[in-house]
Write a protein that holds these residues in place. Structure first.
Motif, short mmCIF file in Angstrom:
data_model
loop_
_atom_site.label_atom_id
_atom_site.label_comp_id
_atom_site.label_asym_id
_atom_site.label_seq_id
_atom_site.Cartn_x
_atom_site.Cartn_y
_atom_site.Cartn_z
N PRO A 230 -3.17 -9.20 15.27
CA PRO A 230 -1.84 -8.60 15.52
C PRO A 230 -1.55 -8.39 16.99
CG PRO A 230 -2.98 -7.49 13.72
CD PRO A 230 -3.99 -8.37 14.37
N GLY A 231 -2.58 -8.01 17.75
CA GLY A 231 -2.40 -7.81 19.18
C GLY A 231 -2.13 -9.11 19.92
N LEU A 232 -2.72 -10.21 19.45
CA LEU A 232 -2.47 -11.50 20.09
C LEU A 232 -1.01 -11.91 19.91
CD1 LEU A 232 -5.66 -13.51 19.03
CD2 LEU A 232 -5.24 -12.34 21.19
N ALA A 233 -0.46 -11.61 18.76
CA ALA A 233 0.94 -11.96 18.52
C ALA A 233 1.89 -11.15 19.39
CB ALA A 233 1.27 -11.77 17.05
N ASP A 234 1.48 -9.92 19.76
CA ASP A 234 2.35 -9.04 20.55
C ASP A 234 1.87 -8.90 21.99
OD1 ASP A 234 3.87 -8.54 18.28
OD2 ASP A 234 2.58 -6.89 17.66
N ALA A 235 1.01 -9.81 22.43
CA ALA A 235 0.38 -9.66 23.75
C ALA A 235 1.41 -9.75 24.88
CB ALA A 235 -0.69 -10.73 23.94
N VAL A 236 1.20 -8.94 25.89
CA VAL A 236 2.07 -8.96 27.08
C VAL A 236 1.66 -10.13 27.97
CG1 VAL A 236 2.79 -7.66 29.12
CG2 VAL A 236 2.32 -6.46 26.96
N PRO A 237 2.61 -10.96 28.40
CA PRO A 237 2.25 -12.13 29.20
C PRO A 237 1.50 -11.78 30.48
CG PRO A 237 4.51 -12.31 28.42
CD PRO A 237 4.05 -10.93 28.08
N LEU B 120 -4.48 -1.90 22.40
CA LEU B 120 -5.57 -2.81 22.04
C LEU B 120 -5.74 -3.89 23.10
CD1 LEU B 120 -7.60 -3.77 19.79
CD2 LEU B 120 -5.77 -5.28 19.00
N PRO B 121 -6.95 -4.04 23.65
CA PRO B 121 -7.22 -5.19 24.54
C PRO B 121 -7.43 -6.45 23.69
CG PRO B 121 -9.20 -3.85 24.31
CD PRO B 121 -8.11 -3.15 23.53
N ALA B 122 -6.33 -6.98 23.20
CA ALA B 122 -6.39 -8.02 22.18
C ALA B 122 -7.18 -9.24 22.64
CB ALA B 122 -4.97 -8.44 21.78
N PRO C 158 -5.26 -18.68 16.36
CA PRO C 158 -4.13 -18.08 17.08
C PRO C 158 -2.95 -19.03 17.28
CG PRO C 158 -6.19 -17.40 18.09
CD PRO C 158 -6.54 -18.41 17.04
N VAL C 159 -3.21 -20.33 17.39
CA VAL C 159 -2.11 -21.29 17.56
C VAL C 159 -1.19 -21.25 16.36
CG1 VAL C 159 -1.57 -23.73 17.85
CG2 VAL C 159 -3.51 -22.73 19.06
N LEU D 166 -1.18 -18.53 13.94
CA LEU D 166 -0.83 -17.19 13.49
C LEU D 166 -0.28 -16.27 14.58
CD1 LEU D 166 -3.81 -16.51 11.04
CD2 LEU D 166 -1.50 -17.27 10.50
N ALA D 167 -0.64 -16.53 15.84
CA ALA D 167 -0.16 -15.66 16.92
C ALA D 167 1.05 -16.24 17.64
CB ALA D 167 -1.29 -15.41 17.93
N ALA D 168 1.35 -17.49 17.41
CA ALA D 168 2.52 -18.12 18.02
C ALA D 168 3.67 -18.10 17.02
CB ALA D 168 2.20 -19.56 18.43
N PRO D 169 4.85 -17.62 17.42
CA PRO D 169 5.96 -17.54 16.45
C PRO D 169 6.48 -18.91 16.03
CG PRO D 169 6.71 -16.95 18.66
CD PRO D 169 5.21 -17.06 18.73
N GLU D 170 6.32 -19.91 16.89
CA GLU D 170 6.76 -21.28 16.60
C GLU D 170 5.66 -22.24 17.06
OE1 GLU D 170 9.42 -21.72 14.92
OE2 GLU D 170 10.45 -19.79 15.18
N PRO D 171 5.71 -23.50 16.64
CA PRO D 171 4.73 -24.46 17.14
C PRO D 171 4.67 -24.46 18.66
CG PRO D 171 5.97 -25.44 15.35
CD PRO D 171 6.61 -24.12 15.64
#
Length: 613
Positions: free
Chosen positions: A52-59, A72-74, A115-116, A118-123
């Protein structure tokens, strides 16, 4: 009755079956409570925490591994999950347990690649979408798109994906989202089969699959002809090795080679070189199979010469120049870190393969056939640099193509170091796990220093590969809102039109409608970075924006400028523009009276030039 009262009758004996079942259950549970399996389970749980943290990670410019989410230090947790899977695999090999190693390898691939999906909203990757448009066109029109781009000359993979999507009803964007995980699982199986065909024992073959997965940070695994033809190429190499005993496998490789030829421009020529080299030394049957491949590829190239001529068949016989990448920009510290991680991984793989080959030759006191085969597979791809830079990507293809052969050479050394036994297959005597060797003191003694060193190397190289793969994560991350705007522009816009981008990244050509625009102007969606003097603009003043407005004012077609937060991340990562330049450019267009703002959100901006005629 008397007997019952006197207690002469013994109490009934309990059924031994339940106790037996309980005993078997207990033994089954104990078999599952091994350290490698527990570590694999722990790795999967830690990954689930990180996801979940990877999906919301700050750039961040350093990539996904250095990112964090609220509380969380994702990125760090994600790295921990992958390294736990590496430990599980190394320990399973140490225990010489193929089942435990297989489970650990599966968990390792899942943690590394999921993560490619599940953590990325699109391809992920902007260039993925150029392939989606070709597939969409075939699905909707049932024919190839001729004369628009190079894809029409090599349509094999696009047609196959379009057929699969039509038959199953799965949208191509969903296929693209899960493609990376699927292709890596298939590649692991293919490399395992290649190792077995080479003569390696099952456990050593699993190590080979692990080495190949760890080394593969190239990012060729998105929905593309390169990804599928690479998988087919590994299968073809397996058939070639099997043809040494049964020539029928050599003939079975011919239709597979034909499928590769109609799908990708470069892979067939790498395979031709390998097949010719092995044929000359009688390591494939029939020996002239390479000539058959050359006739197929040459004939197909001649039939499609017009499609490829504009790109150039050869870029000059200069291997040094052809090895340079097409990267433009000053780069950032994060990009430098990622590049160093990639180079470390490549040097370690090539160096380990060369060392393994030297040791094999020294032990045998001559070049044995298995060593020659592995060397050809590992290093033949360097010949591609003699005449082609492949758009600045030749060196990456050289590394990608070298991975299976290097895995053949490196796997026995890694397996030997981890288990402290003798390597199986052509590089040594029989498998030390064989019960016949149980009394051998060399097999019973299992010094730990070699296993510890090999495990540390595996951990370090896995971490380096992770950084090489995910270092540019945020610059390649496609967000749903930018994709929606790009799709709407294609659906509602009228050709001819010019759709400009501040950076060469972002979703484009994802729908069949792109053909209407590209048929009129093949560069209708050009990046401004391709313009002379534009790269590196700071936009401290409005001079550049004013010139842009003036230069485009007399155009006879609609002009759009597309800017996304991904483009800003991409620019910062590769150093295309000074820090903050993309934001300044966006603000200047918004304030310029010659432009109309169509979309204005924190992450997506779309402008159109007002018609002054």
């Amino acid at each position: 009755m008397t007997a019952l009262q006197s207690g002469a009758v013994a109490p009934p004996t309990p059924d031994p079956a339940p106790a037996g079942r309980a005993g078997r259950t207990g033994r089954s549970v104990r078999r599952l409570m091994t350290a490698p399996l527990l570590l694999s389970l722990l790795a999967a749980l830690v990954f689930a925490v990180a996801l979940p943290g990877l999906a919301d990670a700050v750039p961040t410019q350093n990539g996904l591994l250095f990112s964090s989410a609220p509380g969380l230090p994702a990125g760090a947790v994600f790295v921990g999950a992958v390294l736990l899977a590496v430990l599980a695999f190394c320990l399973a090999v140490r225990r010489r347990n193929p089942l435990e190693a297989s489970v650990a390898l599966l968990v390792y691939i899942a943690c590394f690649r999921l993560p490619v999906a599940l953590a990325a909203p699109e391809p992920i990757y902007g260039w993925t979408y150029k392939h989606l448009g070709v597939v969409d066109y075939i699905e909707r029109h049932g024919t190839l798109l001729q004369g628009i781009d190079i894809y029409s000359g090599w349509p094999g993979v696009f047609a196959a994906i379009a057929w699969f999507g039509t038959v199953t009803g799965v949208p191509v964007v969903v296929i693209a989202q899960w493609f990376s995980l699927g292709i890596h699982l298939a590649l692991a199986v293919a490399v395992f089969a290649l190792c077995r065909a080479f003569g390696l024992a099952p456990l050593t073959a699993l190590v080979g699959a692990f080495v190949a997965e760890t080394a593969n940070w190239i990012g060729q695994d998105y929905l593309s002809p390169q990804a599928l033809t690479y998988l087919l190429a590994v299968i073809l190499l397996t058939l070639l090795l099997r043809s040494r005993e049964r020539p029928v496998f050599g003939w079975l490789s011919v239709p597979l080679f034909a499928a590769i030829t109609v799908s990708h421009q470069l892979t067939p020529y790498w395979l031709i070189g390998i097949t010719l080299a092995l044929g000359l030394t009688r390591q494939v049957r029939p020996r002239y199979l390479g000539l058959v491949f050359a006739l197929i590829a040459g004939g197909y190239l001649a039939a499609n010469y017009d499609a490829v001529a504009s790109f150039g068949l050869l870029s000059g016989f200069d291997p040094v120049a052809n090895a340079h990448s097409g990267f433009a920009g000053s780069g950032s510290l994060g990009q430098t870190l990622t590049a160093l991680a990639a180079r470390a991984s490549a040097i370690a793989l090539w160096g380990g393969a060369a060392l393994a080959a030297v040791l094999a030759i020294v032990r045998a006191k001559r070049m044995r056939a298995p060593t020659w085969i592995a060397l050809v597979l590992a290093f033949s791809s360097f010949a591609l640099l003699a005449g082609q830079n492949y758009g600045g990507e030749a060196i990456y293809r050289v590394f990608l193509y070298s991975i299976p052969g290097c895995a053949l050479l490196v796997a026995p050394l890694v397996e030997r170091a981890l288990s402290a036994g003798r390597p199986a297959g052509p590089f040594g005597p029989a498998n030390p796990a064989n019960p016949a060797n149980a009394g051998d003191p060399a097999v019973r003694r299992r010094p730990r220093h070699g296993a510890v060193a090999a495990t540390l190397v595996a951990l370090l190289l896995s971490a380096a590969s992770l950084q090489a793969y995910y270092g540019a994560w945020f610059s390649n991350l496609i967000r749903s809102d930018s994709l929606a705007v790009a799709e709407s522009l294609l659906r509602t816009g009228k050709a001819p039109a010019l759709i400009l981008s501040i950076a060469p990244v972002g979703p484009s050509r994802m729908l069949a409608e792109y053909a209407d625009f590209a048929a009129i102007d093949g560069q209708y969606d050009a990046s401004m970075t391709s313009w002379s003097g534009w790269l590196g603009q700071g936009f401290e003043t409005t001079d550049a924006t004013d010139r842009l407005t003036t230069d485009l004012a007399d155009s006879d077609r609609p002009i759009y400028v597309f800017v996304t937060s991904q483009m800003a991340d991409y620019s910062d990562y590769y150093g295309l523009y000074p820090a903050g330049a993309v934001d300044r450019f966006t603000a200047q267009l918004a304030a310029n009276p010659g432009w109309t703002t169509l979309v204005d959100t924190p992450t997506v901006h779309l402008f159109t030039l007002k018609d002054r005629r």
